[in-house]
Design a protein around this motif. Structure first.
Motif, PDB file in Angstrom:
ATOM      1  N   GLY A 103      -3.304  -3.254  30.063  1.00 58.25           N
ATOM      2  CA  GLY A 103      -2.260  -2.668  29.233  1.00 58.25           C
ATOM      3  C   GLY A 103      -1.002  -2.336  30.008  1.00 58.25           C
ATOM      4  N   GLY A 104      -0.063  -1.712  29.328  1.00 56.63           N
ATOM      5  CA  GLY A 104       1.208  -1.379  29.949  1.00 56.63           C
ATOM      6  C   GLY A 104       1.245  -0.018  30.597  1.00 56.63           C
ATOM      7  N   GLY A 105       0.202   0.789  30.404  1.00 58.13           N
ATOM      8  CA  GLY A 105       0.153   2.098  31.029  1.00 58.13           C
ATOM      9  C   GLY A 105       1.017   3.141  30.355  1.00 58.13           C
ATOM     10  N   GLY A 106       1.552   2.844  29.190  1.00 62.96           N
ATOM     11  CA  GLY A 106       2.386   3.807  28.474  1.00 62.96           C
ATOM     12  C   GLY A 106       1.571   4.609  27.486  1.00 62.96           C
ATOM     13  N   GLY A 107       2.186   4.956  26.371  1.00 63.66           N
ATOM     14  CA  GLY A 107       1.498   5.770  25.378  1.00 63.66           C
ATOM     15  C   GLY A 107       1.888   5.376  23.974  1.00 63.66           C
ATOM     16  N   ILE A 108       1.578   6.262  23.039  1.00 63.31           N
ATOM     17  CA  ILE A 108       1.910   6.027  21.634  1.00 63.31           C
ATOM     18  C   ILE A 108       3.423   6.020  21.435  1.00 63.31           C
ATOM     19  CG2 ILE A 108       1.705   6.983  19.303  1.00 63.31           C
ATOM     20  CD1 ILE A 108      -0.788   5.566  20.359  1.00 63.31           C
ATOM     21  N   ALA A 109       4.162   6.726  22.283  1.00 58.52           N
ATOM     22  CA  ALA A 109       5.630   6.694  22.184  1.00 58.52           C
ATOM     23  C   ALA A 109       6.143   5.266  22.342  1.00 58.52           C
ATOM     24  CB  ALA A 109       6.247   7.598  23.252  1.00 58.52           C
ATOM     25  N   GLU A 110       5.588   4.547  23.315  1.00 55.42           N
ATOM     26  CA  GLU A 110       6.023   3.169  23.541  1.00 55.42           C
ATOM     27  C   GLU A 110       5.552   2.240  22.415  1.00 55.42           C
ATOM     28  OE1 GLU A 110       6.540   5.343  27.163  1.00 55.42           O
ATOM     29  OE2 GLU A 110       4.728   5.115  25.938  1.00 55.42           O
ATOM     30  N   LEU A 111       4.300   2.426  21.971  1.00 55.15           N
ATOM     31  CA  LEU A 111       3.779   1.551  20.922  1.00 55.15           C
ATOM     32  C   LEU A 111       4.519   1.767  19.604  1.00 55.15           C
ATOM     33  CD1 LEU A 111       1.572  -0.616  20.544  1.00 55.15           C
ATOM     34  CD2 LEU A 111       0.081   1.189  19.671  1.00 55.15           C
ATOM     35  N   SER A 112       4.934   2.997  19.332  1.00 50.52           N
ATOM     36  CA  SER A 112       5.686   3.267  18.103  1.00 50.52           C
ATOM     37  C   SER A 112       7.045   2.583  18.125  1.00 50.52           C
ATOM     38  CB  SER A 112       5.847   4.776  17.889  1.00 50.52           C
ATOM     39  OG  SER A 112       6.662   5.365  18.885  1.00 50.52           O
ATOM     40  N   ILE A 113       7.638   2.454  19.302  1.00 52.69           N
ATOM     41  CA  ILE A 113       8.906   1.714  19.432  1.00 52.69           C
ATOM     42  C   ILE A 113       8.694   0.257  19.055  1.00 52.69           C
ATOM     43  CG2 ILE A 113      10.567   0.801  21.123  1.00 52.69           C
ATOM     44  CD1 ILE A 113      10.384   3.498  22.567  1.00 52.69           C
ATOM     45  N   VAL A 114       7.592  -0.318  19.520  1.00 57.91           N
ATOM     46  CA  VAL A 114       7.294  -1.724  19.221  1.00 57.91           C
ATOM     47  C   VAL A 114       7.203  -1.941  17.717  1.00 57.91           C
ATOM     48  CG1 VAL A 114       5.594  -3.575  19.472  1.00 57.91           C
ATOM     49  CG2 VAL A 114       6.125  -2.101  21.425  1.00 57.91           C
ATOM     50  N   LEU A 115       6.417  -1.109  17.041  1.00 54.56           N
ATOM     51  CA  LEU A 115       6.230  -1.291  15.601  1.00 54.56           C
ATOM     52  C   LEU A 115       7.507  -1.008  14.832  1.00 54.56           C
ATOM     53  CD1 LEU A 115       4.484  -1.961  13.224  1.00 54.56           C
ATOM     54  CD2 LEU A 115       3.537   0.355  13.291  1.00 54.56           C
ATOM     55  N   GLU A 116       8.229   0.031  15.216  1.00 50.35           N
ATOM     56  CA  GLU A 116       9.476   0.359  14.512  1.00 50.35           C
ATOM     57  C   GLU A 116      10.473  -0.789  14.594  1.00 50.35           C
ATOM     58  OE1 GLU A 116      13.365   3.276  14.795  1.00 50.35           O
ATOM     59  OE2 GLU A 116      11.577   3.836  15.933  1.00 50.35           O
ATOM     60  N   GLU A 117      10.635  -1.355  15.786  1.00 53.03           N
ATOM     61  CA  GLU A 117      11.634  -2.410  15.942  1.00 53.03           C
ATOM     62  C   GLU A 117      11.226  -3.707  15.245  1.00 53.03           C
ATOM     63  OE1 GLU A 117      14.688  -2.138  16.928  1.00 53.03           O
ATOM     64  OE2 GLU A 117      14.307  -0.009  17.267  1.00 53.03           O
ATOM     65  N   LEU A 118       9.926  -4.024  15.254  1.00 54.40           N
ATOM     66  CA  LEU A 118       9.484  -5.198  14.495  1.00 54.40           C
ATOM     67  C   LEU A 118       9.723  -4.973  13.007  1.00 54.40           C
ATOM     68  CD1 LEU A 118       6.139  -6.151  16.297  1.00 54.40           C
ATOM     69  CD2 LEU A 118       8.338  -7.359  16.420  1.00 54.40           C
ATOM     70  N   GLY A 119       9.482  -3.753  12.545  1.00 52.48           N
ATOM     71  CA  GLY A 119       9.733  -3.429  11.148  1.00 52.48           C
ATOM     72  C   GLY A 119      11.204  -3.494  10.797  1.00 52.48           C
ATOM     73  N   ALA A 120      12.041  -3.007  11.685  1.00 47.96           N
ATOM     74  CA  ALA A 120      13.488  -3.037  11.443  1.00 47.96           C
ATOM     75  C   ALA A 120      14.014  -4.461  11.391  1.00 47.96           C
ATOM     76  CB  ALA A 120      14.219  -2.245  12.528  1.00 47.96           C
ATOM     77  N   ALA A 121      13.285  -5.387  12.024  1.00 48.72           N
ATOM     78  CA  ALA A 121      13.654  -6.807  11.976  1.00 48.72           C
ATOM     79  C   ALA A 121      13.055  -7.508  10.761  1.00 48.72           C
ATOM     80  CB  ALA A 121      13.198  -7.512  13.250  1.00 48.72           C
ATOM     81  N   GLY A 122      12.245  -6.788   9.993  1.00 50.80           N
ATOM     82  CA  GLY A 122      11.667  -7.359   8.788  1.00 50.80           C
ATOM     83  C   GLY A 122      10.304  -7.983   8.977  1.00 50.80           C
ATOM     84  N   SER A 123       9.731  -7.827  10.172  1.00 49.38           N
ATOM     85  CA  SER A 123       8.426  -8.450  10.426  1.00 49.38           C
ATOM     86  C   SER A 123       7.462  -7.471  11.105  1.00 49.38           C
ATOM     87  CB  SER A 123       8.602  -9.697  11.289  1.00 49.38           C
ATOM     88  OG  SER A 123       9.357  -9.396  12.463  1.00 49.38           O
ATOM     89  N   PRO A 124       7.106  -6.373  10.418  1.00 48.45           N
ATOM     90  CA  PRO A 124       6.190  -5.400  11.025  1.00 48.45           C
ATOM     91  C   PRO A 124       4.779  -5.961  11.110  1.00 48.45           C
ATOM     92  CG  PRO A 124       6.550  -4.855   8.733  1.00 48.45           C
ATOM     93  CD  PRO A 124       7.481  -6.000   9.040  1.00 48.45           C
ATOM     94  N   LEU A 125       4.018  -5.496  12.079  1.00 47.00           N
ATOM     95  CA  LEU A 125       2.624  -5.901  12.240  1.00 47.00           C
ATOM     96  C   LEU A 125       1.743  -4.697  11.923  1.00 47.00           C
ATOM     97  CD1 LEU A 125       2.929  -7.951  15.556  1.00 47.00           C
ATOM     98  CD2 LEU A 125       2.532  -8.872  13.252  1.00 47.00           C
ATOM     99  N   LEU A 126       1.146  -4.704  10.743  1.00 45.98           N
ATOM    100  CA  LEU A 126       0.331  -3.576  10.303  1.00 45.98           C
ATOM    101  C   LEU A 126      -0.827  -3.299  11.254  1.00 45.98           C
ATOM    102  CD1 LEU A 126      -0.548  -1.444   8.190  1.00 45.98           C
ATOM    103  CD2 LEU A 126      -1.770  -3.280   7.001  1.00 45.98           C
ATOM    104  N   MET A 127      -1.403  -4.358  11.833  1.00 45.87           N
ATOM    105  CA  MET A 127      -2.583  -4.160  12.676  1.00 45.87           C
ATOM    106  C   MET A 127      -2.252  -3.460  13.994  1.00 45.87           C
ATOM    107  SD  MET A 127      -4.935  -4.984  10.703  1.00 45.87           S
ATOM    108  CE  MET A 127      -6.357  -4.843  11.786  1.00 45.87           C
ATOM    109  N   LEU A 128      -0.978  -3.288  14.310  1.00 44.80           N
ATOM    110  CA  LEU A 128      -0.612  -2.444  15.452  1.00 44.80           C
ATOM    111  C   LEU A 128      -1.063  -1.005  15.226  1.00 44.80           C
ATOM    112  CD1 LEU A 128       2.999  -3.567  16.488  1.00 44.80           C
ATOM    113  CD2 LEU A 128       1.035  -3.360  18.005  1.00 44.80           C
ATOM    114  N   VAL A 129      -1.065  -0.592  13.963  1.00 42.26           N
ATOM    115  CA  VAL A 129      -1.517   0.762  13.641  1.00 42.26           C
ATOM    116  C   VAL A 129      -3.005   0.907  13.943  1.00 42.26           C
ATOM    117  CG1 VAL A 129      -1.741   2.473  11.792  1.00 42.26           C
ATOM    118  CG2 VAL A 129       0.225   0.906  11.808  1.00 42.26           C
TER     119      VAL A 129
END
Length: 386
Positions: free
Chosen positions: A62-88
């Motif tokens: 893994g990347g050694g980060g936390g939920i703060a980093e993973l939430s950025i990933v999902l938010e930005e994919l969602g803002a681009a119109g292509s969120p990945l639900l299974m990230l949750v």
């Protein structure tokens, strides 16, 4: 620097994920839904780039980060119109629970694959007769020699058709009290006695929903995650990240809808000036932006508390973030569609499908009413009615 100011590392991650999301965009997700397929290409590329496992330990890929980093990933994919639900589900809930409480063998078996996207795990807690009351879960596990036998039903379980296993919330009998207590089991989707049935949803999404039937599914002793006597603690260690990530999902969706509406309001001219010059159009859009930003602040607080190890503080903030983000998302999508008028209901602009999707952030994984119950009881100290 305060925690309100995003670090350069977070800004770089946000920019990189936004670029990936832009390459796929809403058209990609719409196409995969129409074809009845999961977003495999985006999931795979996000995994190869290290985005799916940013919250998982480095020693397991893994990347050694936390939920703060993973939430950025999902938010930005969602803002681009292509969120990945299974990230949750896969890295946030299952990956977190296994990395915190799993055995060394469980970590080595699952975390590298969850991090790079080559393996996927679903999460099964909801039951037909339990609803939001996790204390009424009837899926039970009983010992049979060295093995476990798991029996029960689950509903609204996302992405089972894509998953290698499901992290199932069951209950075992306490030898001392005879009471049933929650426990977590890793159940392979090809296990004998494990059956899945798709639920016919009005909501069109790339990730399908399933009912699960577990009929004396035999599991080895090491299918149990963590301590049998600490199941409730381990369960909530996964549910807090779930709420943070649901907030990220909702904020990303709201940002996408708002951006479409702003672009339209800036260019659309019916009289002399663009419609965005009129306060009846501009002010609701500005309010939607404010609501999304406020929700994002609470989401950020919840993620920081969780990553700092404050499970109690994170519980309160994560519930508030999920509530605020769900409300902000629904309002942003509604206002975006309203801004476009008839065009907001056309396939060309791709907003109408978000009307239904936005409701999910109010309903799942816990309803806004149950969050209000949590805040009124846990935060304000008011008595329960149940």
């Amino acid at each position: 620097m305060t925690t309100l100011v995003e670090s350069e590392e977070h800004k770089a991650l946000r920019s990189a994920v936004a670029a990936l999301g832009k390459r796929y965009g809403r058209d990609y997700l719409t196409r995969t839904v129409a074809e009845g397929k999961p977003p495999t290409e985006l999931w795979s590329e996000a995994g190869k780039l290290g985005y799916l496992g940013v919250n998982l330990p480095e020693e397991y890929g893994g990347g050694g980060g936390g939920i703060a980093e993973l939430s950025i990933v999902l938010e930005e994919l969602g803002a681009a119109g292509s969120p990945l639900l299974m990230l949750v589900v896969s890295p946030a809930i299952c990956g977190t629970v296994i990395s915190r409480f799993g055995t060394e063998d469980q970590k080595r078996q699952w975390l590298p694959g969850l991090a790079d996207g080559t393996r996927l795990m679903a999460f099964g807690i909801t039951e037909p007769d339990a609803g939001s009351n996790s204390h009424r879960i009837t899926t039970t596990a009983r010992r049979d020699g060295a093995d476990w036998l798991l029996t029960g039903r689950k509903v609204f379980i996302s992405g089972v058709d894509m998953a290698d296993a499901v992290l199932i919330v069951g209950r075992t009998e306490d030898a001392r009290t005879g009471r049933l207590k929650p426990c977590l089991f890793i159940v392979p989707t090809d296990a004998e006695g494990f059956r899945k049935h798709p639920i016919d949803m009005e909501l069109n999404a790339a990730e399908k929903q399933f009912e699960l039937v577990l009929d004396d599914v035999r599991l080895p002793a090491d299918a149990l995650v963590g301590d049998e006597d600490a199941g409730l603690l381990q369960l909530f260690a996964g549910l807090n990240p779930e709420r943070v990530m649901t907030a990220a999902f909702a904020i990303g969706m709201g940002r996408y809808a708002l951006a479409k509406a702003v672009e339209y309001a800036r260019d659309r001219t019916v009289w002399k000036a663009p419609i965005g010059a009129h306060q009846a159009i501009a002010h609701p859009l500005a309010q939607a932006h404010i609501d999304l930003e406020l929700a994002r602040l609470m989401m950020h607080k919840a993620a920081l508390l969780y990553d700092a190890g404050d499970d109690i503080g994170a519980g309160e903030a994560a519930n508030m973030a999920k509530y605020a983000a769900g409300e902000a998302c629904v309002r942003a999508v509604d206002q975006a569609v309203h801004t476009l008028g008839g065009n907001g209901l056309t396939r060309e602009f791709g907003l109408a499908s978000l009307i239904t999707a936005a409701r999910v952030s109010r309903i799942a994984p816990v309803s806004r009413e149950m969050i209000l119950n949590y805040v009124s009881h846990q935060t304000l100290g008011l008595p329960k009615s149940y």
